[in-house]
Design a protein around this motif. Structure first.
Motif, PDB file in Angstrom:
ATOM      1  N   VAL A  31       0.840  -1.201   0.000  1.00  0.00           N
ATOM      2  CA  VAL A  31       0.000   0.000   0.000  1.00  0.00           C
ATOM      3  C   VAL A  31       0.871   1.244   0.000  1.00  0.00           C
ATOM      4  N   ASP A  32       1.931   1.258   0.805  1.00  0.00           N
ATOM      5  CA  ASP A  32       2.847   2.403   0.821  1.00  0.00           C
ATOM      6  C   ASP A  32       3.496   2.593  -0.547  1.00  0.00           C
ATOM      7  N   ALA A  33       3.875   1.499  -1.184  1.00  0.00           N
ATOM      8  CA  ALA A  33       4.504   1.586  -2.508  1.00  0.00           C
ATOM      9  C   ALA A  33       3.541   2.177  -3.526  1.00  0.00           C
ATOM     10  N   LEU A  34       2.313   1.704  -3.545  1.00  0.00           N
ATOM     11  CA  LEU A  34       1.325   2.197  -4.512  1.00  0.00           C
ATOM     12  C   LEU A  34       0.902   3.627  -4.194  1.00  0.00           C
ATOM     13  N   ASP A  35       0.875   3.961  -2.915  1.00  0.00           N
ATOM     14  CA  ASP A  35       0.522   5.337  -2.531  1.00  0.00           C
ATOM     15  C   ASP A  35       1.575   6.360  -2.952  1.00  0.00           C
ATOM     16  N   LEU A  36       2.800   5.907  -3.245  1.00  0.00           N
ATOM     17  CA  LEU A  36       3.798   6.836  -3.790  1.00  0.00           C
ATOM     18  C   LEU A  36       3.301   7.445  -5.095  1.00  0.00           C
ATOM     19  N   LEU A  37       2.511   6.679  -5.843  1.00  0.00           N
ATOM     20  CA  LEU A  37       1.944   7.172  -7.106  1.00  0.00           C
ATOM     21  C   LEU A  37       0.637   7.909  -6.894  1.00  0.00           C
ATOM     22  N   LEU A  38      -0.152   7.462  -5.939  1.00  0.00           N
ATOM     23  CA  LEU A  38      -1.459   8.090  -5.699  1.00  0.00           C
ATOM     24  C   LEU A  38      -1.365   9.362  -4.857  1.00  0.00           C
ATOM     25  N   LYS A  39      -0.295   9.479  -4.084  1.00  0.00           N
ATOM     26  CA  LYS A  39      -0.079  10.647  -3.225  1.00  0.00           C
ATOM     27  C   LYS A  39       1.354  11.126  -3.422  1.00  0.00           C
ATOM     28  N   PRO A  40       1.674  11.624  -4.621  1.00  0.00           N
ATOM     29  CA  PRO A  40       3.068  11.913  -4.976  1.00  0.00           C
ATOM     30  C   PRO A  40       3.742  13.014  -4.157  1.00  0.00           C
ATOM     31  N   LYS A  41       3.008  13.812  -3.440  1.00  0.00           N
ATOM     32  CA  LYS A  41       3.629  14.876  -2.643  1.00  0.00           C
ATOM     33  C   LYS A  41       4.220  14.354  -1.348  1.00  0.00           C
TER      34      LYS A  41
END
Length: 150
Positions: free
Chosen positions: A138-148
């Motif tokens: 989830v943290d890895a995928l959230d790097l793309l979904l929450k790029p800031k």
């Protein structure tokens, strides 16, 4: 195309997410909670490719309506296939996720390599080949979904 401007890393233009399955997106062959939803959201702006040796024989069970494309191979063929798939799409346009020794060449070839350390751990070679280490899919995928965040 998805564009990120990462301080100290530069401008990144991504078109593909390439990910290992076993130990990266799943534990004991079961897709982790929250992963499918995130993959479907990411599929709106990146092409998704799941690469796996399908250790538990379950990769087909999980995707259903997901936009992810899944490819499997066994043994050493998968190691070379993972890197080849990154380079055939233009490695500079790829973000890759993995956790195993067999992911090291894929992680180092990709513009952004993300080592994912779950319950089964993460190979030292995967960590040293990656640009980023995270403690969950989830943290890895959230790097793309929450790029800031980065």
């Amino acid at each position: 195309m998805f564009t990120l401007d990462i301080p100290g890393f530069g401008l990144v233009k991504l078109e593909h997410l390439v990910s290992d399955f076993t130990g990266t997106l799943s534990v004991d062959g079961r897709l982790l909670p929250g992963v499918k939803d995130r993959l479907n959201r990411i599929a709106e702006f990146l092409k998704i490719h799941i690469l796996t040796a399908d250790t538990f024989g379950r990769r087909g069970v999980h995707w259903g309506e997901s936009s992810a494309r899944s490819v499997s191979s066994k043994g050493n063929a998968m190691i070379s296939r993972k890197k080849a798939m990154c380079t055939c799409w233009g490695a500079e346009k790829v973000i890759a996720l993995g956790n195993g020794k067999n992911d090291r060449s894929m992680l180092s070839a990709a513009r952004i390599g993300v080592a994912v350390c779950l319950h089964e751990g993460c190979a030292t070679e995967a960590i040293t080949s990656a640009d980023i280490l995270v403690m969950s899919s989830v943290d890895a995928l959230d790097l793309l979904l929450k790029p800031k965040r980065g």
